[in-house]
Design a protein around this motif. Structure first.
Motif, PDB file in Angstrom:
ATOM      1  N   LEU A  81       0.906  -1.237  -0.132  1.00 24.84           N
ATOM      2  CA  LEU A  81       0.156   0.026   0.154  1.00 24.84           C
ATOM      3  C   LEU A  81       0.742   1.340   0.013  1.00 24.84           C
ATOM      4  N   PHE A  82       1.722   1.539   0.972  1.00 30.61           N
ATOM      5  CA  PHE A  82       2.531   2.650   1.129  1.00 30.61           C
ATOM      6  C   PHE A  82       3.494   2.731   0.279  1.00 30.61           C
ATOM      7  N   THR A  83       4.516   1.616   0.110  1.00 31.06           N
ATOM      8  CA  THR A  83       5.542   1.707  -0.810  1.00 31.06           C
ATOM      9  C   THR A  83       5.189   1.498  -2.170  1.00 31.06           C
ATOM     10  N   GLY A  84       4.420   0.534  -2.365  1.00 30.14           N
ATOM     11  CA  GLY A  84       3.937   0.246  -3.780  1.00 30.14           C
ATOM     12  C   GLY A  84       3.034   1.118  -4.581  1.00 30.14           C
ATOM     13  N   ALA A  85       1.986   1.286  -3.890  1.00 28.85           N
ATOM     14  CA  ALA A  85       0.778   1.973  -4.615  1.00 28.85           C
ATOM     15  C   ALA A  85       0.991   3.419  -4.109  1.00 28.85           C
ATOM     16  N   LEU A  86       1.435   4.002  -3.003  1.00 25.94           N
ATOM     17  CA  LEU A  86       1.605   5.565  -2.711  1.00 25.94           C
ATOM     18  C   LEU A  86       3.017   5.796  -2.940  1.00 25.94           C
ATOM     19  N   GLY A  87       4.062   5.081  -3.205  1.00 26.90           N
ATOM     20  CA  GLY A  87       5.458   5.612  -3.427  1.00 26.90           C
ATOM     21  C   GLY A  87       5.973   5.851  -2.277  1.00 26.90           C
ATOM     22  N   ILE A  88       5.533   5.717  -0.917  1.00 24.20           N
ATOM     23  CA  ILE A  88       6.072   6.156   0.227  1.00 24.20           C
ATOM     24  C   ILE A  88       7.170   5.394   0.448  1.00 24.20           C
ATOM     25  N   SER A  89       8.445   5.972   1.240  1.00 25.15           N
ATOM     26  CA  SER A  89       9.360   4.857   1.618  1.00 25.15           C
ATOM     27  C   SER A  89      10.195   5.885   2.481  1.00 25.15           C
ATOM     28  N   GLY A  90      11.015   5.061   3.440  1.00 19.76           N
ATOM     29  CA  GLY A  90      11.521   5.854   4.284  1.00 19.76           C
ATOM     30  C   GLY A  90      12.903   6.753   3.326  1.00 19.76           C
ATOM     31  N   ALA A  91      13.613   5.854   2.444  1.00 17.53           N
ATOM     32  CA  ALA A  91      14.591   6.479   1.750  1.00 17.53           C
ATOM     33  C   ALA A  91      14.013   7.509   0.952  1.00 17.53           C
ATOM     34  N   GLY A  92      12.721   7.424   0.281  1.00 15.29           N
ATOM     35  CA  GLY A  92      12.241   8.436  -0.684  1.00 15.29           C
ATOM     36  C   GLY A  92      11.964   9.623   0.201  1.00 15.29           C
ATOM     37  N   LEU A  93      11.497   9.624   1.288  1.00 14.67           N
ATOM     38  CA  LEU A  93      10.982  10.781   2.316  1.00 14.67           C
ATOM     39  C   LEU A  93      12.075  11.440   2.795  1.00 14.67           C
ATOM     40  N   LEU A  94      13.377  10.709   3.161  1.00 13.89           N
ATOM     41  CA  LEU A  94      14.722  11.300   3.268  1.00 13.89           C
ATOM     42  C   LEU A  94      15.542  11.773   2.004  1.00 13.89           C
ATOM     43  N   GLY A  95      14.886  11.593   1.051  1.00 15.54           N
ATOM     44  CA  GLY A  95      15.701  12.121  -0.152  1.00 15.54           C
ATOM     45  C   GLY A  95      16.785  11.079  -0.304  1.00 15.54           C
ATOM     46  N   GLY A  96      16.696   9.907   0.038  1.00 10.94           N
ATOM     47  CA  GLY A  96      17.964   8.974  -0.432  1.00 10.94           C
ATOM     48  C   GLY A  96      17.837   8.500  -1.854  1.00 10.94           C
ATOM     49  N   GLY A  97      18.947   8.154  -2.134  1.00  7.03           N
ATOM     50  CA  GLY A  97      18.907   7.463  -3.671  1.00  7.03           C
ATOM     51  C   GLY A  97      18.708   6.105  -3.830  1.00  7.03           C
ATOM     52  N   ALA A  98      17.480   5.650  -3.293  1.00  2.00           N
ATOM     53  CA  ALA A  98      17.231   4.139  -3.575  1.00  2.00           C
ATOM     54  C   ALA A  98      16.891   3.825  -4.866  1.00  2.00           C
ATOM     55  N   ILE A  99      16.993   2.616  -5.144  1.00  2.00           N
ATOM     56  CA  ILE A  99      16.838   2.069  -6.720  1.00  2.00           C
ATOM     57  C   ILE A  99      15.126   2.328  -6.688  1.00  2.00           C
ATOM     58  N   PRO A 100      14.732   3.081  -7.773  1.00  2.00           N
ATOM     59  CA  PRO A 100      13.124   3.004  -8.028  1.00  2.00           C
ATOM     60  C   PRO A 100      12.664   1.545  -8.638  1.00  2.00           C
ATOM     61  N   LEU A 101      11.713   1.090  -7.964  1.00  2.00           N
ATOM     62  CA  LEU A 101      11.200  -0.050  -8.478  1.00  2.00           C
ATOM     63  C   LEU A 101       9.422   0.151  -8.782  1.00  2.00           C
ATOM     64  N   SER A 102       9.086  -0.573  -9.580  1.00  2.00           N
ATOM     65  CA  SER A 102       7.831  -0.632  -9.995  1.00  2.00           C
ATOM     66  C   SER A 102       6.859  -1.204  -8.890  1.00  2.00           C
ATOM     67  N   PHE A 103       5.703  -0.880  -8.966  1.00  2.66           N
ATOM     68  CA  PHE A 103       4.640  -1.250  -8.157  1.00  2.66           C
ATOM     69  C   PHE A 103       4.582  -2.925  -8.197  1.00  2.66           C
ATOM     70  N   GLU A 104       4.846  -3.470  -9.351  1.00  6.11           N
ATOM     71  CA  GLU A 104       4.604  -5.017  -9.572  1.00  6.11           C
ATOM     72  C   GLU A 104       5.757  -5.572  -8.669  1.00  6.11           C
TER      73      GLU A 104
END
Length: 262
Positions: free
Chosen positions: A103-126
């Motif tokens: 729900l939060f990471t896949g559908a809404l795109g919310i993650s700890g790394a993203g909120l902190l401006g980290g350079g996490a590897i972008p992943l698709s919802f699938e």
């Protein structure tokens, strides 16, 4: 010919009337009433069952966290089946981290790394959904394997060799980590809560070894350390499997496509 047609129409009307009389007969009405009552009773009983089941899960989770010593004494005397432990408790609570991840990471795109401006590897919802579901399945497999291993090691610490008791211990002790999945997607807070939950799991195992598996008090600490080490090794293996599946499914395919395109 008109007379014959009228006779056929009269016969058809008679058949229709007899059919209507059949459908509105007292026996038919009574059967419908019984069917309606039975359906209502079934729906009510089903609703009450699931309401009671959900309440029992919530109460057990609450008690094992807030009153672990008393709850372990109750759990130690309860009859249990592997299907009941997994289907009635573990599979339900273990779905919390999976649902939060999707729900939060896949559908809404919310993650700890993203909120902190980290350079996490972008992943698709699938990809995120596949990782979450795979992690969910492997977590239940890990729980079962842990139960088998703890059951086989328990006699070495003068404890019971009882698979059901071993699975009860590990299933209910895992409650904090599953509940921590509710906030695992929140930066900093999620990491802190997850760490605290894992520490509390160790404490719950320490408290539950004596009442559930009958391990002597002087050997409880040593057995707890062994269980933690076993869990760390299995977790590393499971994490490796998840990473391998992720790479082979989503990254290797993309690299192959890029090479073929070149």
């Amino acid at each position: 010919m008109l007379g014959n047609a009228e006779q056929r129409n009269d016969a058809d009307d008679g058949d229709q009337n007899s059919s209507d009389d059949y459908h509105t007969s007292p026996q038919s009405l009574r059967a419908r009433q019984y069917l309606h009552i039975g359906t209502n009773m079934f729906c009510s009983m089903t609703s009450q069952f699931w309401r009671a089941k959900s309440m029992s899960i919530v109460q057990r989770a609450k008690n094992i966290i807030l009153k672990p010593t008393d709850e372990w004494n109750i759990i130690s005397r309860e009859p249990a089946t592997i299907g009941g432990l997994f289907g009635g408790y573990a599979a339900i609570l273990a779905a919390i981290p999976m649902a939060a991840g999707i729900l939060f990471t896949g559908a809404l795109g919310i993650s700890g790394a993203g909120l902190l401006g980290g350079g996490a590897i972008p992943l698709s919802f699938e990809a995120i959904a596949a990782m979450s579901v795979t992690g969910y399945i492997l977590s239940l497999i890990t729980l079962y394997l842990m139960g088998i291993i703890v059951n086989s090691v328990s006699p070495s610490f003068n404890g019971k060799s009882d698979l059901h008791q071993s699975l009860k211990l590990l299933t209910y002790a895992s409650t904090p980590t599953w509940l921590a999945g509710l906030v695992s997607w929140i930066p900093i807070l999620g990491a802190l809560v997850s760490f605290a939950a894992n520490v509390y799991v160790v404490y719950l195992i320490y408290l539950g070894l004596q009442p559930v598996l009958g391990v002597p008090k002087e050997k409880v600490a040593g057995f707890t350390v062994v269980i933690v080490l076993i869990y760390v090794v299995l977790s590393l293996i499971v994490s490796g499997i998840i990473i391998g599946l992720l790479f082979s499914t989503f990254f290797a395919g993309g690299a192959t496509g890029a090479l073929s395109g070149a």
